[in-house]
Design an enzyme around this catalytic site. Structure first.
Site, PDB file in Angstrom:
ATOM      1  N   PRO A  10       0.797  -1.222   0.000  1.00  0.00           N
ATOM      2  CA  PRO A  10       0.000   0.000   0.000  1.00  0.00           C
ATOM      3  C   PRO A  10       0.832   1.277   0.000  1.00  0.00           C
ATOM      4  CG  PRO A  10      -0.004  -1.006   2.173  1.00  0.00           C
ATOM      5  CD  PRO A  10       0.641  -1.983   1.243  1.00  0.00           C
ATOM      6  N   ASN A  11       0.340   2.228  -0.750  1.00  0.00           N
ATOM      7  CA  ASN A  11       0.915   3.581  -0.856  1.00  0.00           C
ATOM      8  C   ASN A  11       2.180   3.641  -1.708  1.00  0.00           C
ATOM      9  OD1 ASN A  11      -1.052   4.843   0.939  1.00  0.00           O
ATOM     10  ND2 ASN A  11      -0.062   3.674   2.557  1.00  0.00           N
ATOM     11  N   ARG A  18       5.293  10.708  -2.736  1.00  0.00           N
ATOM     12  CA  ARG A  18       4.977  10.475  -1.332  1.00  0.00           C
ATOM     13  C   ARG A  18       6.238  10.696  -0.487  1.00  0.00           C
ATOM     14  NH1 ARG A  18       4.823   4.408   1.192  1.00  0.00           N
ATOM     15  NH2 ARG A  18       4.138   5.005   3.279  1.00  0.00           N
ATOM     16  N   TYR A  23      11.334   8.575   0.861  1.00  0.00           N
ATOM     17  CA  TYR A  23      11.281   7.511  -0.146  1.00  0.00           C
ATOM     18  C   TYR A  23      11.898   7.895  -1.492  1.00  0.00           C
ATOM     19  CZ  TYR A  23       8.065   5.512   3.249  1.00  0.00           C
ATOM     20  OH  TYR A  23       7.513   5.004   4.404  1.00  0.00           O
ATOM     21  N   ASN A  74       8.056  -5.515  -1.010  1.00  0.00           N
ATOM     22  CA  ASN A  74       8.014  -4.392  -0.082  1.00  0.00           C
ATOM     23  C   ASN A  74       6.571  -4.338   0.400  1.00  0.00           C
ATOM     24  OD1 ASN A  74       7.861  -2.055   1.348  1.00  0.00           O
ATOM     25  ND2 ASN A  74       9.076  -0.843  -0.091  1.00  0.00           N
ATOM     26  N   ALA A  77       3.160  -0.824   4.881  1.00  0.00           N
ATOM     27  CA  ALA A  77       2.655  -0.867   6.254  1.00  0.00           C
ATOM     28  C   ALA A  77       2.184  -2.253   6.679  1.00  0.00           C
ATOM     29  CB  ALA A  77       1.525   0.146   6.406  1.00  0.00           C
ATOM     30  N   HIS A  80       4.050  -4.399   9.281  1.00  0.00           N
ATOM     31  CA  HIS A  80       3.916  -4.211  10.723  1.00  0.00           C
ATOM     32  C   HIS A  80       2.560  -4.648  11.257  1.00  0.00           C
ATOM     33  CE1 HIS A  80       7.295  -1.791   9.515  1.00  0.00           C
ATOM     34  NE2 HIS A  80       6.517  -0.924   8.887  1.00  0.00           N
ATOM     35  N   ASP A  87       1.094 -15.403   6.390  1.00  0.00           N
ATOM     36  CA  ASP A  87       0.584 -16.752   6.156  1.00  0.00           C
ATOM     37  C   ASP A  87       0.557 -17.081   4.663  1.00  0.00           C
ATOM     38  OD1 ASP A  87       0.298 -17.164   8.853  1.00  0.00           O
ATOM     39  OD2 ASP A  87      -1.880 -16.929   8.884  1.00  0.00           O
ATOM     40  N   GLU A  98      12.431  -9.482   1.819  1.00  0.00           N
ATOM     41  CA  GLU A  98      11.660  -8.324   2.294  1.00  0.00           C
ATOM     42  C   GLU A  98      12.496  -7.058   2.099  1.00  0.00           C
ATOM     43  OE1 GLU A  98      10.589  -8.799   6.443  1.00  0.00           O
ATOM     44  OE2 GLU A  98      10.263  -6.634   6.701  1.00  0.00           O
ATOM     45  N   HIS A 100      12.679  -2.771   2.322  1.00  0.00           N
ATOM     46  CA  HIS A 100      12.167  -1.460   2.730  1.00  0.00           C
ATOM     47  C   HIS A 100      13.093  -0.392   2.186  1.00  0.00           C
ATOM     48  CE1 HIS A 100       9.306  -3.420   5.271  1.00  0.00           C
ATOM     49  NE2 HIS A 100      10.289  -4.186   5.720  1.00  0.00           N
ATOM     50  N   ILE A 101      12.506   0.577   1.544  1.00  0.00           N
ATOM     51  CA  ILE A 101      13.296   1.669   0.977  1.00  0.00           C
ATOM     52  C   ILE A 101      13.982   2.443   2.096  1.00  0.00           C
ATOM     53  CG2 ILE A 101      13.104   3.831  -0.328  1.00  0.00           C
ATOM     54  CD1 ILE A 101      10.550   2.425  -1.659  1.00  0.00           C
ATOM     55  N   ARG A 107      13.252   4.630  12.412  1.00  0.00           N
ATOM     56  CA  ARG A 107      12.004   5.394  12.397  1.00  0.00           C
ATOM     57  C   ARG A 107      11.150   5.068  13.627  1.00  0.00           C
ATOM     58  NH1 ARG A 107       9.426   4.928   6.595  1.00  0.00           N
ATOM     59  NH2 ARG A 107       8.215   6.673   7.458  1.00  0.00           N
ATOM     60  N   ARG A 111       7.401   0.707  13.506  1.00  0.00           N
ATOM     61  CA  ARG A 111       7.981   0.153  12.271  1.00  0.00           C
ATOM     62  C   ARG A 111       9.116  -0.832  12.553  1.00  0.00           C
ATOM     63  NH1 ARG A 111       5.711   3.540   8.263  1.00  0.00           N
ATOM     64  NH2 ARG A 111       5.331   5.620   9.091  1.00  0.00           N
TER      65      ARG A 111
HETATM   66  C1  DQA Z   1       8.334   0.956   3.846  1.00  0.00           C
HETATM   67  C2  DQA Z   1       8.400   1.198   5.349  1.00  0.00           C
HETATM   68  C3  DQA Z   1       7.033   0.979   5.996  1.00  0.00           C
HETATM   69  O1  DQA Z   1       7.129   1.223   7.395  1.00  0.00           O
HETATM   70  C4  DQA Z   1       6.031   1.946   5.409  1.00  0.00           C
HETATM   71  O2  DQA Z   1       4.747   1.709   5.955  1.00  0.00           O
HETATM   72  C5  DQA Z   1       6.005   1.912   3.934  1.00  0.00           C
HETATM   73  C6  DQA Z   1       7.240   1.778   3.185  1.00  0.00           C
HETATM   74  C7  DQA Z   1       9.671   1.284   3.156  1.00  0.00           C
HETATM   75  O3  DQA Z   1       9.805   0.924   1.982  1.00  0.00           O
HETATM   76  O4  DQA Z   1      10.552   1.921   3.744  1.00  0.00           O
HETATM   77  O5  DQA Z   1       4.947   2.062   3.314  1.00  0.00           O
HETATM   78  O6  DQA Z   1       8.073  -0.439   3.631  1.00  0.00           O
END
Ligand code: DQA
Length: 145
Positions: A10-11, A18, A23, A74, A77, A80, A87, A98, A100-101, A107, A111
């Site tokens: 998401p996002n 954003r 990011y 990635n 959110a 977390h 699952d 996994e 994360h940017i 942070r 997170r």
């Molecule tokens: C993220 C870190 C997460 O905490 C956050 O909710 C994101 C992006 C990252 O790529 O750093 O949406 O996964």
């Protein structure tokens, strides 16, 4: 030849617009183009992004019936919050990395916990967009044994 699936949660469709201080300014489309152009040799990529948890779970489930050799995710959110994404990834038995940017550990405290890290092949955080490249290389090495 191997095929890897690059998933963004998401996002992450808003990348480039954003919170660019966190990011960066690269868009999701630019990221995907760049990954396709520079994929490890013999590796083809497929991309999927969703803001809907059920859609992401359904996409992960389809891996069970597809020739997908590795997953880069990635989870945004959902990292977390989501036992359901964990699952789904457990169910498909394909190695995943996994990504994360941002450095989630530098942070907010919420997170710092991930529902995925302990079942991931590797976890990459804080390397910006390069993290996705590192993840693909890690999967490629693993698949080549
Ligand atoms: C993220 C870190 C997460 O905490 C956050 O909710 C994101 C992006 C990252 O790529 O750093 O949406 O996964």
């Amino acid at each position: 030849m191997s095929k890897m699936l690059v998933l963004n949660g998401p996002n992450l469709n808003l990348l480039g617009r954003r919170e660019p201080g966190v990011y960066g300014t690269t868009t999701l489309q630019e990221l995907e183009n760049n990954l396709s152009a520079n994929a490890p040799s013999g590796v083809t990529l497929e991309f999927f992004q969703s803001n809907h948890e059920g859609q992401m779970i359904d996409r992960i489930h389809r891996v069970m019936d597809e020739p997908i050799d590795g997953i880069v995710i990635n989870p945004g959110a959902w990292t977390h919050t989501s036992v359901a994404i964990r699952d789904a990834l457990s169910a498909v038995v394909v190695p995943f990395v996994e990504v994360h940017i941002s450095n989630v550990h530098a942070r907010e405290a919420f997170r710092h916990h991930s529902y995925l890290s302990d079942i991931a092949l590797a976890v990459i955080a804080g390397c910006g967009m390069q993290g996705y490249t590192f993840a693909l290389e890690t999967l490629d090495q693993r698949l080549k044994g």
